[in-house]
Design a protein around this motif. Structure first.
Motif, mmCIF file in Angstrom:
data_model
loop_
_atom_site.group_PDB
_atom_site.id
_atom_site.type_symbol
_atom_site.label_atom_id
_atom_site.label_comp_id
_atom_site.label_asym_id
_atom_site.label_seq_id
_atom_site.Cartn_x
_atom_site.Cartn_y
_atom_site.Cartn_z
ATOM 1 N N CYS A 190 -9.218 2.497 -4.287
ATOM 2 C CA CYS A 190 -9.527 1.068 -4.336
ATOM 3 C C CYS A 190 -8.247 0.235 -4.383
ATOM 4 C CB CYS A 190 -10.405 0.779 -5.549
ATOM 5 S SG CYS A 190 -10.783 -0.968 -5.795
ATOM 6 N N MET A 191 -7.271 0.696 -5.150
ATOM 7 C CA MET A 191 -6.015 -0.041 -5.283
ATOM 8 C C MET A 191 -5.235 -0.052 -3.973
ATOM 9 S SD MET A 191 -4.819 1.146 -9.110
ATOM 10 C CE MET A 191 -3.361 0.085 -9.154
ATOM 11 N N VAL A 192 -5.229 1.068 -3.273
ATOM 12 C CA VAL A 192 -4.519 1.125 -1.991
ATOM 13 C C VAL A 192 -5.169 0.191 -0.985
ATOM 14 C CG1 VAL A 192 -3.975 2.601 -0.023
ATOM 15 C CG2 VAL A 192 -3.596 3.428 -2.347
ATOM 16 N N ARG A 193 -6.491 0.168 -0.977
ATOM 17 C CA ARG A 193 -7.208 -0.685 -0.013
ATOM 18 C C ARG A 193 -6.995 -2.162 -0.309
ATOM 19 N NH1 ARG A 193 -13.194 1.849 0.825
ATOM 20 N NH2 ARG A 193 -13.308 0.170 2.352
ATOM 21 N N GLY A 194 -6.775 -2.498 -1.560
ATOM 22 C CA GLY A 194 -6.546 -3.898 -1.918
ATOM 23 C C GLY A 194 -5.174 -4.112 -2.514
ATOM 24 N N ALA A 195 -4.165 -3.472 -1.917
ATOM 25 C CA ALA A 195 -2.821 -3.430 -2.509
ATOM 26 C C ALA A 195 -2.229 -4.803 -2.781
ATOM 27 C CB ALA A 195 -1.891 -2.624 -1.601
ATOM 28 N N ALA A 196 -2.486 -5.770 -1.903
ATOM 29 C CA ALA A 196 -1.894 -7.095 -2.074
ATOM 30 C C ALA A 196 -2.527 -7.859 -3.232
ATOM 31 C CB ALA A 196 -2.021 -7.902 -0.777
ATOM 32 N N GLU A 197 -3.758 -7.508 -3.600
ATOM 33 C CA GLU A 197 -4.485 -8.238 -4.636
ATOM 34 C C GLU A 197 -4.385 -7.597 -6.011
ATOM 35 O OE1 GLU A 197 -6.056 -11.087 -4.104
ATOM 36 O OE2 GLU A 197 -5.544 -11.097 -1.981
ATOM 37 N N VAL A 198 -4.186 -6.280 -6.048
ATOM 38 C CA VAL A 198 -4.274 -5.531 -7.303
ATOM 39 C C VAL A 198 -3.349 -6.060 -8.406
ATOM 40 C CG1 VAL A 198 -3.747 -3.272 -8.326
ATOM 41 C CG2 VAL A 198 -5.242 -3.432 -6.351
ATOM 42 N N PRO A 199 -2.088 -6.428 -8.103
ATOM 43 C CA PRO A 199 -1.212 -6.895 -9.193
ATOM 44 C C PRO A 199 -1.720 -8.149 -9.897
ATOM 45 C CG PRO A 199 0.072 -6.323 -7.252
ATOM 46 C CD PRO A 199 -1.362 -6.339 -6.833
ATOM 47 N N PHE A 200 -2.722 -8.810 -9.332
ATOM 48 C CA PHE A 200 -3.242 -10.043 -9.906
ATOM 49 C C PHE A 200 -4.591 -9.845 -10.601
ATOM 50 C CE2 PHE A 200 -0.639 -10.853 -6.206
ATOM 51 C CZ PHE A 200 0.282 -11.784 -6.666
ATOM 52 N N LEU A 201 -5.065 -8.600 -10.661
ATOM 53 C CA LEU A 201 -6.374 -8.318 -11.243
ATOM 54 C C LEU A 201 -6.255 -7.849 -12.683
ATOM 55 C CD1 LEU A 201 -8.091 -6.327 -8.329
ATOM 56 C CD2 LEU A 201 -8.212 -8.778 -8.791
ATOM 57 N N ALA A 248 0.829 -1.210 0.000
ATOM 58 C CA ALA A 248 0.000 0.000 0.000
ATOM 59 C C ALA A 248 0.860 1.254 0.000
ATOM 60 C CB ALA A 248 -0.932 -0.005 1.204
ATOM 61 N N ALA A 249 1.947 1.239 0.771
ATOM 62 C CA ALA A 249 2.827 2.409 0.824
ATOM 63 C C ALA A 249 3.497 2.642 -0.522
ATOM 64 C CB ALA A 249 3.869 2.217 1.918
ATOM 65 N N ARG A 250 3.877 1.563 -1.195
ATOM 66 C CA ARG A 250 4.509 1.713 -2.513
ATOM 67 C C ARG A 250 3.501 2.248 -3.531
ATOM 68 N NH1 ARG A 250 7.466 -2.927 -0.682
ATOM 69 N NH2 ARG A 250 5.899 -4.375 -1.434
ATOM 70 N N LEU A 251 2.266 1.782 -3.445
ATOM 71 C CA LEU A 251 1.236 2.311 -4.338
ATOM 72 C C LEU A 251 1.001 3.793 -4.067
ATOM 73 C CD1 LEU A 251 -1.539 -0.447 -4.531
ATOM 74 C CD2 LEU A 251 -0.201 0.483 -6.408
ATOM 75 N N GLN A 252 0.974 4.151 -2.803
ATOM 76 C CA GLN A 252 0.761 5.547 -2.433
ATOM 77 C C GLN A 252 1.799 6.442 -3.100
ATOM 78 O OE1 GLN A 252 -1.788 6.046 0.220
ATOM 79 N NE2 GLN A 252 -1.802 8.029 -0.770
ATOM 80 N N LYS A 253 3.056 6.017 -3.081
ATOM 81 C CA LYS A 253 4.122 6.797 -3.702
ATOM 82 C C LYS A 253 3.948 6.877 -5.215
ATOM 83 C CE LYS A 253 7.810 6.341 -0.296
ATOM 84 N NZ LYS A 253 9.214 5.935 -0.058
ATOM 85 N N LEU A 254 3.428 5.797 -5.823
ATOM 86 C CA LEU A 254 3.212 5.785 -7.264
ATOM 87 C C LEU A 254 2.221 6.864 -7.678
ATOM 88 C CD1 LEU A 254 3.538 4.410 -10.075
ATOM 89 C CD2 LEU A 254 1.696 2.859 -9.400
ATOM 90 N N PHE A 255 1.222 7.130 -6.829
ATOM 91 C CA PHE A 255 0.177 8.080 -7.167
ATOM 92 C C PHE A 255 0.542 9.519 -6.829
ATOM 93 C CE2 PHE A 255 -2.649 4.274 -5.990
ATOM 94 C CZ PHE A 255 -2.498 3.740 -7.258
ATOM 95 N N PRO A 310 -1.902 -3.046 -18.839
ATOM 96 C CA PRO A 310 -0.929 -4.150 -18.731
ATOM 97 C C PRO A 310 0.451 -3.685 -18.262
ATOM 98 C CG PRO A 310 -2.235 -4.396 -20.716
ATOM 99 C CD PRO A 310 -2.581 -3.047 -20.151
ATOM 100 N N ALA A 311 0.883 -2.520 -18.737
ATOM 101 C CA ALA A 311 2.190 -2.002 -18.309
ATOM 102 C C ALA A 311 2.151 -1.609 -16.829
ATOM 103 C CB ALA A 311 2.574 -0.797 -19.160
ATOM 104 N N LEU A 312 1.042 -1.038 -16.390
ATOM 105 C CA LEU A 312 0.903 -0.696 -14.975
ATOM 106 C C LEU A 312 0.912 -1.963 -14.119
ATOM 107 C CD1 LEU A 312 0.278 1.085 -12.531
ATOM 108 C CD2 LEU A 312 -2.141 1.068 -13.216
ATOM 109 N N ARG A 313 0.163 -2.967 -14.542
ATOM 110 C CA ARG A 313 0.117 -4.210 -13.757
ATOM 111 C C ARG A 313 1.490 -4.876 -13.712
ATOM 112 N NH1 ARG A 313 -4.047 -8.988 -15.243
ATOM 113 N NH2 ARG A 313 -2.713 -9.039 -17.079
#
Length: 280
Positions: free
Chosen positions: A28-39, A6-13, A68-71
């Motif tokens: 939504c991505m921050v709240r589900g940070a562990a799952e997002v790379p698989f969606l 979540a912290a790494r995503l926060q920095k990305l934004f 796809p590049a973001l994921r």
């Protein structure tokens, strides 16, 4: 301490001007940070309640060629597999809710590795007398808990936990009495009148410190200093262990800035003992 997903995503934004829809996706991505790379983009769109093209435009706004590049980037900076994936099937729905809150507390711990925002908040809150503390609807219990303990060390704490036409009057009264800052607890779903109250307070000259569920919460643009603490969404009603703990951390930071905080605590203990308030 290593950063959480979540912290790494926060920095990305950070540093990107996002539209309200894009802030919703980011939240939504921050709240589900562990799952997002698989969606997939479709799955993320469904989770965030937006259209699939909105997810694509969001990825482009962050500087990627597409989702796809973001994921791919997220999979490179996130753990190789979802945290706790080997155990998740063994948990029932109640345990999963608790595990979700444990992850929220991990995110909060990672965020507190940089104590500067909390220290700044503590300084602002300690310097404000009176200190108005705002929390409506779902956030009222957070505001009330903070105000209850803050009153033990702060000379004048004013709880604002009811909305309506008199809310602005009470903010004006606090400002007229010398308040320089306002502390707000803001949790989903975010009442419109909270944003209106924060705008009113800022226009009156108050510095707004906000505890919210995300840096992308609707109240972010109405706050001077926002410190995020995620809420749990695994049950029918959100759980707010991290915001509550962050409130206690802010209390500690504020008390550290009040030179007579310890004396006030000792005086309260003496009065409580004399009155027999508590059962030993």
């Amino acid at each position: 301490m290593s950063e959480s997903p979540a912290a790494r995503l926060q920095k990305l934004f950070e540093g990107h001007r996002l539209t309200p829809t894009q802030r919703r996706i980011a939240h939504c991505m921050v709240r589900g940070a562990a799952e997002v790379p698989f969606l997939s983009s479709v799955e993320l769109a469904e989770l965030a309640g937006v259209s699939q093209p909105s997810v694509t435009r969001f990825a482009v706004a962050l500087g990627f060629d597409g989702y796809p590049a973001l994921r791919k980037h997220l999979r490179e900076v996130a753990p190789a597999e979802r945290a706790g994936a080997e155990h998740e099937d063994a948990y029932n729905e109640y345990q999963q809710a608790v595990q979700g809150e444990i992850e929220n507390l991990r995110q909060l711990s990672a965020m507190l590795a940089d104590p500067a925002p909390v220290l700044e908040a503590g300084r602002l809150l300690a310097a404000s007398s009176p200190l108005p503390v705002l929390g409506l609807r779902a956030a009222s219990s957070q505001a009330r808990g903070f105000a209850y303990f803050a009153a033990k060390v702060h000379p004048d704490v004013r709880l604002l936990d009811e909305g309506g036409s008199m809310l602005a009057d009470r903010i004006d009264a606090a400002r007229a009495a010398g308040a320089s800052a306002l502390l707000c607890f803001a949790l989903p779903r975010h009442p419109k009148e909270v944003a209106e109250a924060l705008d009113h307070g800022r226009a009156a000259g108050l510095t707004v410190v906000t505890v919210a569920d995300s840096a992308f919460a609707p109240v972010a643009r109405h706050s001077d200093l926002l410190i995020p603490a995620p809420v749990g969404t695994g049950l029918a009603f959100d759980t707010a262990c991290a915001p509550m703990l962050l409130g206690r951390v802010l209390l500690e930071a504020m008390a550290d800035e009040l030179p007579d905080a310890q004396a006030r605590l000792e005086a309260f203990d003496a009065r409580a003992a004399a009155r027999g308030l508590f059962v030993e």
